[in-house]
Write a protein that holds these residues in place. Structure first.
Motif, PDB file in Angstrom:
ATOM      1  N   TRP A  94       0.826  -1.205   0.000  1.00 30.66           N
ATOM      2  CA  TRP A  94       0.000   0.000   0.000  1.00 30.66           C
ATOM      3  C   TRP A  94       0.863   1.258   0.000  1.00 30.66           C
ATOM      4  CZ3 TRP A  94       0.652   3.607   3.758  1.00 30.66           C
ATOM      5  CH2 TRP A  94       1.222   3.204   4.983  1.00 30.66           C
ATOM      6  N   PHE A  95       2.016   1.200   0.686  1.00 39.29           N
ATOM      7  CA  PHE A  95       2.917   2.351   0.716  1.00 39.29           C
ATOM      8  C   PHE A  95       3.566   2.554  -0.643  1.00 39.29           C
ATOM      9  CE2 PHE A  95       6.968   4.489   1.658  1.00 39.29           C
ATOM     10  CZ  PHE A  95       6.499   5.580   2.378  1.00 39.29           C
ATOM     11  N   GLU A 128       3.940   5.715  -5.574  1.00 42.03           N
ATOM     12  CA  GLU A 128       3.774   5.731  -7.029  1.00 42.03           C
ATOM     13  C   GLU A 128       2.806   6.824  -7.457  1.00 42.03           C
ATOM     14  OE1 GLU A 128       1.910   2.893 -10.540  1.00 42.03           O
ATOM     15  OE2 GLU A 128       2.429   2.021  -8.596  1.00 42.03           O
ATOM     16  N   ALA A 129       1.708   6.956  -6.709  1.00 43.32           N
ATOM     17  CA  ALA A 129       0.678   7.929  -7.074  1.00 43.32           C
ATOM     18  C   ALA A 129       1.047   9.345  -6.655  1.00 43.32           C
ATOM     19  CB  ALA A 129      -0.660   7.541  -6.436  1.00 43.32           C
ATOM     20  N   TRP A 130       1.920   9.469  -5.651  1.00 42.09           N
ATOM     21  CA  TRP A 130       2.152  10.782  -5.053  1.00 42.09           C
ATOM     22  C   TRP A 130       2.682  11.806  -6.052  1.00 42.09           C
ATOM     23  CZ3 TRP A 130       0.826  14.330  -2.106  1.00 42.09           C
ATOM     24  CH2 TRP A 130       1.654  15.404  -1.794  1.00 42.09           C
ATOM     25  N   THR A 131       3.553  11.394  -6.958  1.00 39.03           N
ATOM     26  CA  THR A 131       4.110  12.346  -7.908  1.00 39.03           C
ATOM     27  C   THR A 131       3.007  13.030  -8.703  1.00 39.03           C
ATOM     28  OG1 THR A 131       6.116  11.027  -8.108  1.00 39.03           O
ATOM     29  CG2 THR A 131       5.714  12.666  -9.809  1.00 39.03           C
ATOM     30  N   GLU A 132       2.090  12.250  -9.247  1.00 40.49           N
ATOM     31  CA  GLU A 132       1.020  12.830 -10.058  1.00 40.49           C
ATOM     32  C   GLU A 132       0.022  13.601  -9.190  1.00 40.49           C
ATOM     33  OE1 GLU A 132       1.713  12.678 -13.080  1.00 40.49           O
ATOM     34  OE2 GLU A 132       3.233  11.102 -12.888  1.00 40.49           O
ATOM     35  N   VAL A 133      -0.307  13.030  -8.027  1.00 41.55           N
ATOM     36  CA  VAL A 133      -1.236  13.722  -7.122  1.00 41.55           C
ATOM     37  C   VAL A 133      -0.628  15.044  -6.668  1.00 41.55           C
ATOM     38  CG1 VAL A 133      -2.378  13.600  -4.873  1.00 41.55           C
ATOM     39  CG2 VAL A 133      -2.346  11.596  -6.367  1.00 41.55           C
ATOM     40  N   GLY A 134       0.680  15.018  -6.371  1.00 36.23           N
ATOM     41  CA  GLY A 134       1.347  16.242  -5.949  1.00 36.23           C
ATOM     42  C   GLY A 134       1.283  17.329  -7.007  1.00 36.23           C
TER      43      GLY A 134
END
Length: 212
Positions: free
Chosen positions: A22-23, A28-34
Motif C-alpha cells: 500500500w505504501f 507511485e501515485a504521489w508524484t502525479e497527485v502532488g
C-alpha cells in the motif's frame, strides 16, 4: 561518483521493495497527485492575490509561468545529455516498482523534480505562509522518483536545483514589469482583464464616513 550514485539508487530501491504494497502504491501515485495539488494551490494563490497589491498578483502569475519555463528547460537538457534510465542501466538492481519509461525518455534531469521544486518555491514566493507545505511536498515528490526506480538520486537533486533557480529568476526579473501590467489590467475597460486582475487592496474600507 557514478558508482556511489548507483549504490544509493540500489539502496533506495531495495528499501522501496521492503515497504508494504500500500505504501508503494501511495509513493507511485504521489508524484502525479502532488502535481495536481500544486495546480490547485496555484489557482488559490492567484485568487488570493487578486485582493493584494499589483506585485503580489504578478508573482502569483509568474509562479506557474516560471514552473512551465523550468519544465521546458529540463526537457531541452534531457535531449542534449541523453542519460539512460537507471532501471535499464544499473546492474544488480531490483526491478523498478513501476514500468521503466520507454527508451528515449531520458533520465537527467528529472522533469517531475524540476516541476515540483519550481512549484514549491514559486508558491512560497507568492504565498509566504504556504512554504512549510509546498517544500516538503516537492522533496517527497522528488524522492518518490528514486523510490519507484525510474531516476538516479542526482537526477532529482539537479531537477530540484534547476526548478528552484529558474522560478526564482522568473519572479525576480518579472515582478516589477508584471506589477505594472497588473495595475494596467485593473484600470482597463475590458471586463475580463479587470476580473482576472481583481479589485486589489481596498484601502480606506474601514475609514470613518465623510461628513456631509
Amino acid at each position: 561518483m557514478d558508482a556511489m550514485d548507483s549504490d544509493l539508487y540500489r539502496d533506495i530501491l531495495d528499501f522501496g521493495h521492503a515497504t508494504p504494497s500500500w505504501f508503494q502504491h501511495v509513493m507511485e501515485a504521489w508524484t502525479e497527485v502532488g502535481l495536481l495539488l500544486f495546480a490547485v494551490l496555484f489557482i488559490l494563490a492567484w485568487w488570493r492575490a487578486r485582493r493584494g497589491d499589483p506585485r503580489a498578483l504578478a508573482i502569483s502569475v509568474l509562479a506557474p509561468l516560471g514552473t512551465g519555463v523550468a519544465y521546458v528547460i529540463s526537457e531541452i537538457l534531457k535531449s542534449f545529455i541523453v542519460e539512460e534510465r537507471p532501471c535499464r542501466a544499473v546492474s544488480r538492481a531490483a526491478t523498478s516498482l513501476i514500468d521503466c519509461p520507454a527508451n528515449g525518455d531520458w533520465s537527467f534531469p528529472s522533469n517531475h523534480a524540476t516541476i515540483a521544486a519550481a512549484g514549491a518555491i514559486g508558491l512560497a514566493l507568492a504565498w509566504h505562509k504556504i512554504g512549510w507545505l509546498t517544500v516538503p511536498m516537492a522533496l517527497l515528490m522528488a524522492f518518490s522518483r528514486v523510490f519507484v526506480g525510474v531516476h538516479y538520486p542526482h537526477d532529482v537533486a539537479v531537477g530540484l536545483l534547476l526548478g528552484a533557480l529558474v522560478v526564482f529568476l522568473c519572479v525576480r526579473l518579472g515582478a516589477r514589469p508584471g506589477a505594472a501590467v497588473a495595475e494596467s489590467m485593473r484600470r482597463s475597460s475590458v471586463g475580463l482583464f479587470v476580473w482576472f486582475a481583481g479589485p486589489g487592496e481596498r484601502r480606506g474600507a474601514h475609514a470613518a464616513p465623510i461628513n456631509r
